[in-house]
Design a protein around this motif. Structure first.
Motif, PDB file in Angstrom:
ATOM      1  N   ILE A 242      -5.034  13.426   6.637  1.00 29.56           N
ATOM      2  CA  ILE A 242      -4.578  14.033   7.903  1.00 29.56           C
ATOM      3  C   ILE A 242      -3.502  13.148   8.560  1.00 29.56           C
ATOM      4  O   ILE A 242      -2.475  13.636   9.041  1.00 29.56           O
ATOM      5  CB  ILE A 242      -5.773  14.236   8.864  1.00 29.56           C
ATOM      6  CG1 ILE A 242      -6.705  15.303   8.298  1.00 29.56           C
ATOM      7  CG2 ILE A 242      -5.307  14.617  10.268  1.00 29.56           C
ATOM      8  CD1 ILE A 242      -7.921  15.596   9.140  1.00 29.56           C
ATOM      9  N   LEU A 243      -3.744  11.832   8.557  1.00 32.78           N
ATOM     10  CA  LEU A 243      -2.774  10.919   9.183  1.00 32.78           C
ATOM     11  C   LEU A 243      -1.436  10.946   8.432  1.00 32.78           C
ATOM     12  O   LEU A 243      -0.362  10.950   9.046  1.00 32.78           O
ATOM     13  CB  LEU A 243      -3.333   9.488   9.219  1.00 32.78           C
ATOM     14  CG  LEU A 243      -4.536   9.272  10.151  1.00 32.78           C
ATOM     15  CD1 LEU A 243      -5.146   7.895   9.944  1.00 32.78           C
ATOM     16  CD2 LEU A 243      -4.136   9.460  11.618  1.00 32.78           C
ATOM     17  N   ARG A 244      -1.503  10.998   7.099  1.00 31.17           N
ATOM     18  CA  ARG A 244      -0.262  11.018   6.315  1.00 31.17           C
ATOM     19  C   ARG A 244       0.529  12.292   6.586  1.00 31.17           C
ATOM     20  O   ARG A 244       1.751  12.270   6.668  1.00 31.17           O
ATOM     21  CB  ARG A 244      -0.582  10.880   4.821  1.00 31.17           C
ATOM     22  CG  ARG A 244      -0.988   9.462   4.472  1.00 31.17           C
ATOM     23  CD  ARG A 244      -1.481   9.321   3.053  1.00 31.17           C
ATOM     24  NE  ARG A 244      -2.025   7.974   2.861  1.00 31.17           N
ATOM     25  CZ  ARG A 244      -2.975   7.661   2.005  1.00 31.17           C
ATOM     26  NH1 ARG A 244      -3.489   8.586   1.211  1.00 31.17           N
ATOM     27  NH2 ARG A 244      -3.397   6.417   1.900  1.00 31.17           N
ATOM     28  N   ASP A 245      -0.191  13.385   6.765  1.00 34.98           N
ATOM     29  CA  ASP A 245       0.468  14.655   7.075  1.00 34.98           C
ATOM     30  C   ASP A 245       1.052  14.621   8.494  1.00 34.98           C
ATOM     31  O   ASP A 245       2.202  14.987   8.731  1.00 34.98           O
ATOM     32  CB  ASP A 245      -0.566  15.782   6.924  1.00 34.98           C
ATOM     33  CG  ASP A 245       0.031  17.125   7.243  1.00 34.98           C
ATOM     34  OD1 ASP A 245       1.104  17.414   6.695  1.00 34.98           O
ATOM     35  OD2 ASP A 245      -0.562  17.863   8.066  1.00 34.98           O
ATOM     36  N   THR A 246       0.255  14.134   9.448  1.00 34.74           N
ATOM     37  CA  THR A 246       0.675  14.134  10.864  1.00 34.74           C
ATOM     38  C   THR A 246       1.921  13.279  11.084  1.00 34.74           C
ATOM     39  O   THR A 246       2.812  13.644  11.859  1.00 34.74           O
ATOM     40  CB  THR A 246      -0.478  13.598  11.759  1.00 34.74           C
ATOM     41  OG1 THR A 246      -1.628  14.394  11.516  1.00 34.74           O
ATOM     42  CG2 THR A 246      -0.114  13.652  13.228  1.00 34.74           C
TER      43      THR A 246
END
Ligand SMILES: Cc1cc2nc3c(=O)[nH]c(=O)nc-3n(C[C@H](O)[C@H](O)[C@H](O)COP(=O)(O)OP(=O)(O)OC[C@H]3O[C@@H](n4cnc5c(N)ncnc54)[C@H](O)[C@@H]3O)c2cc1C
Length: 401
Positions: A242-246
């Motif tokens: 999720i963090l990599r996408d955000t």
């Protein structure tokens, strides 16, 4: 002159050891009771102490031990949509001190013990018995302890707060989850610089760690509230994706997220802010630190305010004859300041969690925001220049308050 001779301090985080050390300096026997088995039960990687917090530590002799484990941050940058704005420093003030949270807990604990404060671990407060001349704490292991007053330094989920007022508010969710890590990544910043970055979809901050790596912290907007335990029950790999996408479109946010491994990721859970607490004290019990005024991580002042309040509470117990007078003076010295700082942080929290319309507005409003932040005297002057006059009798300050 005070008739208060002894204090039970519940909580061995930041406010607890500082309050106990300051009480000892004020001539009051203080003993710390901590629920966990050791002093360095950390939640999150790093924490920045502001000059006002470090100055309050100096009053109990803990300033230098903390400076020794800290990394000074003298340059700050606000990054908006990838554009860097250098924030002018507050003239004449020392730099922020970046510390590892576990190391800070350990240092404050060691300092308190060296000063003569007894600390007991695995003592979870579950209830109290109040008497006309004292208060008895009851712990989960069946043991008890009695003193003239009881200080709730037991953090944002305070048990003492509920014992003082069963209708007291609890912490509010800011709409964000916290994450942190120290990683190997070329973020292109010098060692004494911290960057506060409004990325395309979420806020994050980063800076150079003492060992040459980069620390970073993410505030991930999240509709659903998750406690620390709930957030940590979800595999770190899930959060990392999720963090990599955000942060994918942010520089260096994307690289920081991609460089972070599951082992490195510190999951902090829901980030909180405390609404105003109506009753700071009752009878022989009083609150200090996050238990009564947690201004959320966006203020950068939570720990510093906890330290200030701990020292001010000790001064009031030193100078005023009985608990009610001391606690009333303490609240009078502290309430306006801590609630003002929480209100400023609440505004920042809003700008970190904009909806789709808000996001568009934010791009328009950012130049104005940058301009405001560019005036450090206005935004940080009264927060960071605050100093406690330990030797002055509290009564003299109340006259002018
Ligand atoms: C992600 C994040 C980043 C932050 N960054 C910053 C920052 O950069 N700068 C800053 O100034 N602040 C920051 N803060 C805020 C700061 O961490 C808090 O304000 C500070 O820890 C408050 O100290 P405290 O002693 O009041 O509470 P805590 O540090 O929470 O300590 C409370 C202690 O009480 C113990 N306890 C709880 N219940 C009981 C019980 N029933 N019996 C006995 N013991 C009990 C707990 O185990 C704990 O050790 C941040 C917070 C978060 C979450």
């Amino acid at each position: 002159m005070s008739e208060i001779r002894s204090a039970l301090v519940i909580g061995g985080g930041i406010a607890g050891p500082v309050a106990a050390t300051a009480l000892l300096k004020a001539g009051i026997d203080a003993r710390v009771y901590e629920a966990y088995p050791g002093p360095s039960y950390g939640i999150g990687s790093g924490l920045a102490l502001a000059p006002n917090g470090v100055a309050a530590l100096d009053l109990i002799g803990a300033g230098d031990p903390v400076r020794r484990i800290a990394q000074p941050v003298s340059k700050m940058i606000l990054s908006v949509g990838g554009h860097h704005h250098h924030l002018p420093a507050l003239r004449g003030e020392p730099p922020l001190q970046m510390v590892d949270r576990a190391a800070l807990h350990q240092t404050l604990h060691d300092h308190a013990v060296a000063a003569g404060v007894p600390v007991e671990f695995e003592k979870r407060l579950v209830g109290v018995d109040e008497h006309t001349d004292g208060v008895t704490a009851r712990f989960a292991d069946g043991s008890t302890a009695t003193a003239d007053v009881l200080i709730g330094a037991d953090g944002i989920r305070s048990t003492v707060r509920g014992l003082i007022d069963p209708n007291a508010p609890g912490p509010q969710f800011t709409g964000m989850l916290g994450f942190g890590a120290t990683v190997e990544c070329d973020a292109g910043i010098p060692s004494d610089t911290m960057v506060f970055a409004f990325g395309k979809r979420a806020y994050y901050l980063y800076g150079a760690a003492a060992d040459g790596r980069v620390f970073w912290g993410a505030n991930l907007p999240h509709k659903q509230y998750l406690t620390l335990t709930e957030a940590r029950a979800i595999p770190a790999e899930h959060w990392l994706s999720i963090l990599r996408d955000t942060y994918a479109e942010d520089t260096p946010g994307g690289a920081l997220a991609r460089s972070t491994t599951a082992e490195q990721l510190e999951v902090t859970g829901g980030l909180h802010i405390m609404p105003p607490v109506q009753h700071w004290y009752r009878g022989r019990m009083v609150l200090v630190g996050d238990a009564v005024h947690s201004p959320s991580n966006s203020s950068g002042q939570g720990a510093s305010l906890a330290i200030e309040s701990a020292v001010q509470l000790a001064r009031c117990l030193r100078d005023l004859p009985e608990p009610a007078a001391a606690f009333a003076a303490y609240e009078r010295l502290r309430r306006e300041r801590v609630e003002g700082i929480a209100a400023r942080a609440a505004k920042i929290n809003h700008s970190k969690t904009p909806g789709p319309v808000g996001r568009k507005m934010m791009n328009l409003l950012m130049p104005l925001m940058v301009k405001t932040v560019m005036n450090p005297e206005k935004t940080m002057g009264s927060e960071q220049r605050y100093r406690i006059d330990w030797d002055a009798p509290v009564q003299s300050e109340l006259v002018s308050a």
